[in-house]
Scaffold this motif. Structure first.
Motif, PDB file in Angstrom:
ATOM      1  N   HIS A   1       0.759  -1.044   0.135  1.00 49.90           N
ATOM      2  CA  HIS A   1      -0.017  -0.160  -0.085  1.00 49.90           C
ATOM      3  C   HIS A   1       0.810   1.284   0.138  1.00 49.90           C
ATOM      4  CE1 HIS A   1      -4.032  -1.858   1.223  1.00 49.90           C
ATOM      5  NE2 HIS A   1      -3.588  -2.642   0.709  1.00 49.90           N
ATOM      6  N   HIS A   2       1.351   1.727  -1.171  1.00 45.37           N
ATOM      7  CA  HIS A   2       2.079   2.716  -1.525  1.00 45.37           C
ATOM      8  C   HIS A   2       2.049   3.166  -2.857  1.00 45.37           C
ATOM      9  CE1 HIS A   2       5.464   5.189  -0.078  1.00 45.37           C
ATOM     10  NE2 HIS A   2       6.443   4.660  -1.249  1.00 45.37           N
TER      11      HIS A   2
ATOM     12  N   THR B   1       5.698  10.131  10.393  1.00 42.99           N
ATOM     13  CA  THR B   1       5.928   8.795  10.519  1.00 42.99           C
ATOM     14  C   THR B   1       6.649   8.243   9.074  1.00 42.99           C
ATOM     15  OG1 THR B   1       3.888   7.739   9.523  1.00 42.99           O
ATOM     16  CG2 THR B   1       4.110   8.421  11.926  1.00 42.99           C
TER      17      THR B   1
ATOM     18  N   GLU C   1       2.488   0.702  14.304  1.00 45.20           N
ATOM     19  CA  GLU C   1       1.933  -0.049  13.242  1.00 45.20           C
ATOM     20  C   GLU C   1       3.023  -1.232  12.704  1.00 45.20           C
ATOM     21  OE1 GLU C   1      -0.439   3.525  11.276  1.00 45.20           O
ATOM     22  OE2 GLU C   1       1.172   3.335  10.601  1.00 45.20           O
TER      23      GLU C   1
ATOM     24  N   GLU D   1       5.888   5.013   6.316  1.00 48.28           N
ATOM     25  CA  GLU D   1       4.780   4.439   5.815  1.00 48.28           C
ATOM     26  C   GLU D   1       4.237   3.681   6.836  1.00 48.28           C
ATOM     27  OE1 GLU D   1       7.398   5.873   2.625  1.00 48.28           O
ATOM     28  OE2 GLU D   1       8.045   4.580   4.154  1.00 48.28           O
ATOM     29  N   MET D   2       4.925   2.913   7.859  1.00 44.98           N
ATOM     30  CA  MET D   2       4.355   2.547   8.860  1.00 44.98           C
ATOM     31  C   MET D   2       4.911   3.360  10.081  1.00 44.98           C
ATOM     32  SD  MET D   2       3.583  -1.700   8.432  1.00 44.98           S
ATOM     33  CE  MET D   2       5.427  -2.056   7.822  1.00 44.98           C
ATOM     34  N   SER D   3       4.104   3.528  10.995  1.00 40.20           N
ATOM     35  CA  SER D   3       4.824   3.989  12.387  1.00 40.20           C
ATOM     36  C   SER D   3       5.303   2.975  13.000  1.00 40.20           C
ATOM     37  CB  SER D   3       3.505   4.723  13.184  1.00 40.20           C
ATOM     38  OG  SER D   3       2.842   3.529  13.896  1.00 40.20           O
TER      39      SER D   3
ATOM     40  N   ASP E   1       8.097  -0.294   0.699  1.00 41.16           N
ATOM     41  CA  ASP E   1       7.488   0.756   1.525  1.00 41.16           C
ATOM     42  C   ASP E   1       5.827   0.342   1.637  1.00 41.16           C
ATOM     43  OD1 ASP E   1       9.479   2.306   2.151  1.00 41.16           O
ATOM     44  OD2 ASP E   1       9.216   3.874   0.490  1.00 41.16           O
ATOM     45  N   THR E   2       5.429   0.265   2.435  1.00 45.88           N
ATOM     46  CA  THR E   2       3.830   0.035   2.566  1.00 45.88           C
ATOM     47  C   THR E   2       3.201   0.549   3.853  1.00 45.88           C
ATOM     48  OG1 THR E   2       2.259  -1.514   2.277  1.00 45.88           O
ATOM     49  CG2 THR E   2       4.287  -2.320   3.597  1.00 45.88           C
ATOM     50  N   ALA E   3       2.028   0.816   3.800  1.00 45.06           N
ATOM     51  CA  ALA E   3       1.216   1.141   5.134  1.00 45.06           C
ATOM     52  C   ALA E   3       0.817  -0.227   5.685  1.00 45.06           C
ATOM     53  CB  ALA E   3       0.063   2.040   4.602  1.00 45.06           C
TER      54      ALA E   3
END
Length: 261
Positions: free
Chosen positions: A113-114, A189, A196, A191-193, A148-150
């Motif tokens: 998710h990026h 942040t 997360e 892509e993930m804190s 890179d992803t959420a």
């Protein structure tokens, strides 16, 4: 059997198993913590590029051109490689769900998710699909590079289907790169804190969660983010056995297959 993982800074890794050498997101030029130059990288069996951001695509074109190593990537990264003179026969484009074997390495692209966008030399912008990758450098050792992803709920599906054992988990921001950037406002942040990324490690069912996407643990902010990630991994761990570590750029981690049986 033994596999070695060398951290190159940011999200770059060199993974050397008894049978293969795999290079992922080799951002070295312009990386203030890079442990080597791209000229020093040994020829890999395959280069994996998760997406076209400069701190992930990095020196992949130069290394591919010098060594002739094949590259697995998305369509936008392929366009960049072609304009650097890499022949199309050296490039394996792929996307989520299209598993490929290149250089003897089975590469499974998974959802990210990026975004993935870059500018070609003629000024044209190209976009593509960002990816994570799962590779198995030796039997029973399955490494997930998140790119890179959420965080997203279908990480649980990745766990169910593919059972990654080791995760290279983006949890921070390279502060030196942010200081160079010309943006309004401030990124709070990655892509993930850190929390997360710790929860994502639980979603994925990892046995070992390795902090990623940072440059320098001497930087106070990056150290805090990585420390918070390691604490969050343990907080969300329902197995009671998950390990979490960080690595210094240039550090080599030695892993044995019997650790993940």
């Amino acid at each position: 059997m033994t596999t070695h993982i060398r951290f190159l800074g940011m999200a770059g890794y060199e993974i050397v198993s008894p049978t293969h050498r795999i290079l992922i997101d080799p951002f070295l030029t312009g990386n203030p913590s890079a442990p080597m130059s791209h000229e020093d990288v040994e020829k890999p069996d395959v280069i994996l590029v998760t997406h076209a951001a400069y701190d992930h695509l990095g020196d992949a074109p130069a290394i591919a051109k010098r060594t002739g190593a094949p590259v697995v990537c998305g369509g936008d990264v392929k366009a960049v490689l072609l304009e650097h003179g890499i022949p199309h026969t050296q490039i394996q484009p792929t996307v989520w769900g299209i598993v490929v074997e290149v250089g003897g390495v089975i590469v499974r692209p998974v959802e990210s998710h990026h975004w993935s966008q870059t500018q070609l030399q003629n000024g044209q912008y190209v976009s593509g699909v960002p990816m994570g990758f799962i590779i198995e450098p030796e039997p029973g050792m399955r490494i997930y590079h998140c790119g890179d992803t959420a965080i997203f709920g279908d990480m649980k599906l990745i766990r169910q289907l593919y059972q990654p054992t080791i995760g290279l988990m983006g949890c921070a921001n390279g502060q030196e790169l942010l200081r160079r950037a010309q943006f309004p406002g401030k990124l709070l942040t990655g892509e993930m804190s850190p929390r997360e990324a710790g929860l994502a490690s639980e979603f994925l069912g990892l046995k070992l969660a390795i902090a990623s996407h940072y440059l320098n643990l001497q930087d106070e902010t990056e150290l805090r983010e990585v420390t918070e990630f390691i604490a969050a991994v343990h907080e969300f761990d329902t197995s009671g056995t998950r390990k979490a570590i960080s690595m210094e750029p240039g550090e080599v981690l030695e892993l044995h297959s019997d650790q993940f049986v």
